[in-house]
Motif scaffolding. Structure first.
Motif, PDB file in Angstrom:
ATOM      1  N   GLY A   1       0.802  -1.217   0.000  1.00 24.74           N
ATOM      2  CA  GLY A   1       0.000   0.000   0.000  1.00 24.74           C
ATOM      3  C   GLY A   1       0.830   1.258   0.000  1.00 24.74           C
ATOM      4  N   GLY A   2       2.038   1.193  -0.597  1.00 20.00           N
ATOM      5  CA  GLY A   2       2.865   2.378  -0.742  1.00 20.00           C
ATOM      6  C   GLY A   2       2.582   3.069  -2.060  1.00 20.00           C
ATOM      7  N   LEU A   3       3.514   3.951  -2.471  1.00 16.64           N
ATOM      8  CA  LEU A   3       3.330   4.704  -3.699  1.00 16.64           C
ATOM      9  C   LEU A   3       3.123   3.791  -4.902  1.00 16.64           C
ATOM     10  CD1 LEU A   3       6.137   7.423  -3.277  1.00 16.64           C
ATOM     11  CD2 LEU A   3       3.692   7.725  -2.947  1.00 16.64           C
ATOM     12  N   LEU A   4       4.048   2.846  -5.091  1.00 13.62           N
ATOM     13  CA  LEU A   4       3.953   1.966  -6.250  1.00 13.62           C
ATOM     14  C   LEU A   4       2.745   1.047  -6.162  1.00 13.62           C
ATOM     15  CD1 LEU A   4       7.710   1.003  -6.771  1.00 13.62           C
ATOM     16  CD2 LEU A   4       6.341   2.606  -8.104  1.00 13.62           C
ATOM     17  N   GLY A   5       2.410   0.626  -4.932  1.00 15.87           N
ATOM     18  CA  GLY A   5       1.254  -0.253  -4.767  1.00 15.87           C
ATOM     19  C   GLY A   5      -0.033   0.419  -5.179  1.00 15.87           C
TER      20      GLY A   5
ATOM     21  N   LEU B   1      -7.635   9.037   5.949  1.00 16.50           N
ATOM     22  CA  LEU B   1      -8.444   9.754   4.956  1.00 16.50           C
ATOM     23  C   LEU B   1      -8.179   9.201   3.563  1.00 16.50           C
ATOM     24  CD1 LEU B   1     -10.379  11.934   4.066  1.00 16.50           C
ATOM     25  CD2 LEU B   1      -8.474  13.569   4.064  1.00 16.50           C
ATOM     26  N   LEU B   2      -6.916   8.925   3.246  1.00 11.36           N
ATOM     27  CA  LEU B   2      -6.599   8.336   1.943  1.00 11.36           C
ATOM     28  C   LEU B   2      -7.314   7.008   1.777  1.00 11.36           C
ATOM     29  CD1 LEU B   2      -4.996   8.330  -0.704  1.00 11.36           C
ATOM     30  CD2 LEU B   2      -3.093   7.277   0.549  1.00 11.36           C
ATOM     31  N   ARG B   3      -7.312   6.206   2.828  1.00 17.56           N
ATOM     32  CA  ARG B   3      -8.011   4.915   2.770  1.00 17.56           C
ATOM     33  C   ARG B   3      -9.499   5.119   2.502  1.00 17.56           C
ATOM     34  NH1 ARG B   3      -7.555  -0.036   6.646  1.00 17.56           N
ATOM     35  NH2 ARG B   3      -9.512  -1.115   6.299  1.00 17.56           N
TER      36      ARG B   3
ATOM     37  N   VAL C   1     -12.116   0.763  -4.461  1.00 17.30           N
ATOM     38  CA  VAL C   1     -10.940  -0.060  -4.177  1.00 17.30           C
ATOM     39  C   VAL C   1     -10.968  -0.438  -2.699  1.00 17.30           C
ATOM     40  CG1 VAL C   1      -8.423  -0.129  -4.083  1.00 17.30           C
ATOM     41  CG2 VAL C   1      -9.568   1.006  -5.991  1.00 17.30           C
ATOM     42  N   GLN C   2     -10.996  -1.728  -2.418  1.00 11.27           N
ATOM     43  CA  GLN C   2     -11.097  -2.185  -1.037  1.00 11.27           C
ATOM     44  C   GLN C   2      -9.697  -2.315  -0.430  1.00 11.27           C
ATOM     45  OE1 GLN C   2     -14.008  -5.366  -0.352  1.00 11.27           O
ATOM     46  NE2 GLN C   2     -14.720  -5.121  -2.455  1.00 11.27           N
ATOM     47  N   VAL C   3      -9.536  -1.762   0.767  1.00 13.49           N
ATOM     48  CA  VAL C   3      -8.226  -1.691   1.410  1.00 13.49           C
ATOM     49  C   VAL C   3      -8.214  -2.596   2.645  1.00 13.49           C
ATOM     50  CG1 VAL C   3      -6.555  -0.187   2.534  1.00 13.49           C
ATOM     51  CG2 VAL C   3      -7.894   0.666   0.588  1.00 13.49           C
TER      52      VAL C   3
ATOM     53  N   VAL D   1      -6.387  -3.819  -2.086  1.00 14.42           N
ATOM     54  CA  VAL D   1      -5.013  -3.527  -1.687  1.00 14.42           C
ATOM     55  C   VAL D   1      -4.775  -4.171  -0.327  1.00 14.42           C
ATOM     56  CG1 VAL D   1      -3.361  -1.736  -1.030  1.00 14.42           C
ATOM     57  CG2 VAL D   1      -4.896  -1.364  -2.979  1.00 14.42           C
ATOM     58  N   VAL D   2      -3.722  -4.972  -0.219  1.00 15.93           N
ATOM     59  CA  VAL D   2      -3.352  -5.633   1.029  1.00 15.93           C
ATOM     60  C   VAL D   2      -2.038  -5.047   1.505  1.00 15.93           C
ATOM     61  CG1 VAL D   2      -2.670  -7.817   2.090  1.00 15.93           C
ATOM     62  CG2 VAL D   2      -4.581  -7.767   0.460  1.00 15.93           C
TER      63      VAL D   2
END
Length: 840
Positions: A163-167, A202-204, A212-214, A183-184
């Motif tokens: 869940g970083g930038l690239l993820g 907030l981003l989540r 998109v499920q986090v 996203v895991v």
């Protein structure tokens, strides 16, 4: 057995070998060429991939239609022009430091006097059992993207591990491919390195609202067979998640294998150790970019790599230079959500103080971290709105003293709010372009040496040629410096009008001017040119909606508008009838087939859910239009700077996931705005649910259905520089949705510059998205009624330009290939390819 053969030294020049041709490796070559040093060396480059350097920063644009050629940074032709030998698809497999030789894949041994390692990094794949199963992929190269697209064709759900930038970039790719996306992340929040807890939450929330499920705090222990999907991810907490496709984007590792095997010093956790001159433990070998370890740190952004490349090039050229670290601040848009992180965003500095501002209604979060004496900005976090990023970054980078109330920097604007930093407040050492490390002082020097425009400054300094995020700040600095030197910053449309496009629009509207001749005689000079004529033609069409084929307007149009069809490379034309919302009857499909068959036209389904008919000769256009109009079609305006299409899915009428009638709304919107002329082409899309099959978030106007109405997105675009649309308003009823779109489009038409996309227009508005919301929703300028009335005038005066031409014998006279002959042009020759004609 591989045979080794040595390639002898060039007797005239020393040999410089570069291993790696990514963005940083390419930038190193660019620095060599621009400094003149490349002429002193015999330069050979190993490029392991099957294509030369390309832009990895904008890799996701490939899913939005950008080709590999559009992402290319280097080409074989360019390298030949530079006098550099690039071995594409060839890999360096060994370094003999004693003999100063590099061994290539086929056994060749190339000598070097200096060697630069720009080998980059590779994706880290957690070593859990099952990580190497089918459709368990990484997100790193163009070839990876091709594999992802192929794997997604038969999939319905995809998971990104990381869940970083690239993820989150990878998650956007899966989302754009139409997959149910998850996203895991092992950490307790997204972007744990860049964001604090509130910002990550907030981003989540914003990403979850986009469908998109986090899943945070999840450790995958095993990947095995799923029951409903290909895989099952088994988590340490006993839960599981099934999916058809897994993308690993859990960080990077430096590509240091060559260094290790050659005995160069590497870090305990990887990375080629370098000093401040980018030299490795061997003084003849340099390392730059993500493979290099400086002061115990790997830099995973392109800007520090560029700085290293510049230092290494200078050192090899015999000039003094030093790499002293790099700012790791980032500003980006993830799945359409603005995210900014500056400096010590977490507040780890001893004695640091924090100020936070959260607006749950607008879904924005701001935090600044300041020094104990409240005079220095140490870091910042921004989620949902990056409009303050440039100002906060300059405070942090340049140690500019904070206002007495630091919180004023992030509070909503009011009379007591601290002003944004103007160009004069920035010191000469202020970095304007972080990607290429261009300072305000360098920009001033370029102006002092004769650069008179932003384009001139870009050419000299290369500022804003990286990610482009500093473009607005660069223009502000350039304009300010020119004015300080007594140079008038000209905003004239052209030499014939001492006005901007917006000023001309208001003159036309207020004075009721109906022709170019009247406008230029009253407010211009001369006869006009290829800049002002089409601009004024567009303004007149936007204001009065008269036919562009009227005698007084026809001379203002380019070729495509003149003949109401797109000219192709062999001199023929393509014809695109309007298909509102992509909805079409079988009878109309049959007619399109009959037209294509009768006139031997190449047919293709467009990206906007229409049929394009290629290969019509000029004299055939009226007959083709007649057949189409008789069947109930109208012009699709594919040739104009106007509304092109409103793309849609089938929505709730057919789809089991749909929550609103997206097809019906798309048809209604396309019929409402068809024929609307604007500064640039406009595209819409309407999706029936958050699965987003119509790709509404990549359009100028995007509409997504919710259980309670419609979410409105604005100012996105595809093309060479794709931009995600911004969420403008939520849960709108039909009436409010249409009113807001009316106001947005008319405000765009009256204030945008010529040929300016809606995305660039909004970014250039002072206040950006929030200002546009204020104008449209709150009617802050008291223009709402006027904008709606002007739109209604356009709608009520619509005429099909094809039909109007067919009804006018004088207009039809233009449609002749030969003046006195109705036969085809014998110079237009086609051949058959895949059972269709194409230009020979």
């Amino acid at each position: 057995m591989t045979t080794q053969r040595s390639i002898p030294h060039n007797n005239l020049k020393p040999n410089l070998i570069v291993i790696g041709n990514g963005m940083v490796g390419h930038h190193f070559l660019q620095q060599l060429v621009e400094s003149g040093a490349a002429e002193q060396w015999q330069v050979t480059v190993f490029c392991e991939e099957p294509r030369p350097a390309y832009d990895r920063v904008h890799l996701s644009a490939w899913f939005n239609g950008s080709s590999a050629d559009e992402l290319a940074m280097g080409t074989p032709e360019l390298y030949r022009e530079w006098g550099i030998s690039v071995r594409i698809g060839d890999k360096a497999v060994a370094i003999d430091r004693d003999q100063q030789q590099v061994t290539a894949t086929r056994g060749e041994q190339l000598p070097y006097d200096r060697l630069v390692l720009a080998t980059g990094s590779y994706p880290f794949v957690p070593p859990m059992p099952g990580h190497d199963r089918k459709h368990c992929l990484v997100y790193r190269t163009l070839d990876d993207l091709a594999q992802i697209r192929s794997a997604a064709e038969g999939a319905s759900r995809g998971v990104v591990v990381g869940g970083g930038l690239l993820g989150l970039e990878a998650a956007k790719a899966l989302h754009d491919l139409g997959l149910e996306t998850h996203v895991v992340e092992f950490a307790p929040r997204l972007m744990a390195v860049q964001l604090d807890e509130d910002g990550g939450e907030l981003l989540r929330r914003k990403i979850s609202e986009l469908g998109v499920q986090v899943h945070t705090g999840k450790a995958t222990e095993l990947i095995d067979d799923g029951e409903q999907h290909l895989h099952r991810m088994n988590f340490a907490d006993g839960e599981s998640l099934e999916t058809d496709l897994i993308l690993f984007s859990a960080g990077i590792r430096p590509q240091d294998e060559l260094a290790r095997t050659s005995g160069l010093e590497v870090g305990e956790r990887g990375g080629i150790v370098i000093d401040s001159q980018c030299r490795t433990s061997d003084p003849n070998i340099y390392a730059i970019g993500e493979c290099a370890l400086w002061n115990g740190r790997i830099f995973g952004l392109v800007a520090p790599g560029y700085s290293m490349a510049k230092v290494a090039a200078a050192e090899i050229n015999g000039e003094g230079a030093a790499f002293t670290g790099a700012d790791m601040s980032t500003r980006l848009k993830l799945l359409g959500v603005d995210v900014g992180s500056i400096g010590d965003a977490q507040g780890h500095t001893p004695g640091a103080l924090s100020y936070r501002y959260s607006d749950e209604a607008a879904q924005t979060y701001r935090r600044i971290v300041v020094s104990e004496d409240r005079k220095t900005l140490l870091g910042a976090v921004l989620v949902g709105d990056n409009s303050l990023y440039d100002t906060l970054l300059q405070y942090a980078l340049n140690g500019i003293e904070l206002p007495a109330q630091p919180e004023s920097l992030i509070l909503p604007q009011s009379d007591s709010t601290a002003p944004l930093l103007g160009p004069d407040a920035l010191p000469a050492e202020a970095i304007i372009c972080s990607c290429l490390n261009v300072s305000k002082g360098q920009i001033c020097n370029a102006i002092d040496n004769g650069a008179m425009t932003v384009a001139d400054v870009k050419e000299v300094t290369r500022a804003a040629s990286g990610c482009g995020g500093c473009g607005a700040l660069l223009k502000s600095v350039v304009d300010n410096e020119l004015e300080k030197r007594g140079v008038e910053v000209c905003t004239d449309l052209c030499e014939h009008f001492a006005h901007t496009r917006e000023e001309l629009y208001h003159i036309v509207r207020i004075e009721g001017i109906r022709s170019f001749q009247e406008l230029i005689s009253k407010h211009g000079r001369g006869l006009g040119c290829e800049v002002c004529k089409p601009t004024v033609g567009s303004i007149l069409a936007s204001c009065w909606n008269e036919l562009i084929t009227k005698t007084e307007h026809i001379g203002l149009q380019d070729t495509n508008d003149t003949f109401m069809a797109n000219m192709q490379k062999n001199g023929t034309y393509s014809v695109v009838p309007r298909v509102p919302g992509g909805e079409i009857t079988p009878d109309k499909l049959i007619v399109i087939g009959q037209v294509a068959k009768k006139y031997n036209l190449y047919t293709k389904i467009t990206g906007g859910q229409r049929v394009d008919l290629f290969g019509a000769q000029l004299h055939e256009l009226p007959d083709i239009w007649q057949m189409l109009i008789d069947a109930g079609f109208e012009t699709g305006h594919a040739y104009g700077k106007s509304l092109r299409t409103v793309k849609s899915c089938v929505g709730s009428t057919w789809c089991r996931f749909g929550v609103q009638d997206s097809a019906g709304m798309a048809v209604a919107l396309e019929n409402r705005y068809k024929g609307l002329r604007a500064p640039h082409k406009i595209k819409f899309a309407v999706s029936g649910c958050t699965r987003e099959c119509a790709e509404a978030q990549s359009k100028d106007i995007g509409v997504i259905a919710t259980e309670n109405g419609w979410n409105l997105y604005v100012c996105g675009n595809g093309g060479m520089k794709p931009r995600h649309a911004d969420l403008f308003a939520t849960d709108l009823d039909d009436g409010s949705l249409v009113r807001y779109i009316d106001r947005i489009l008319m405000f765009y038409i009256r204030t945008a510059d010529r040929l300016q996309r809606t995305s660039v227009w909004m970014d250039n508005l002072e206040g950006g998205l929030n200002y546009l919301r204020d104008v449209v929703i709150n009617d802050s300028l008291q223009l709402a009624d006027e904008l709606e009335n002007q739109m209604q005038q356009v709608i009520s005066t619509y005429q099909c330009e094809w039909k109007a031409t067919l009804d006018d014998p004088e207009k039809l006279k233009r449609f002749r290939t030969f003046v006195n002959d109705d036969s085809n042009d014998p110079q237009i020759i086609t051949i058959q390819q895949r059972s269709q004609p194409r230009p020979a």
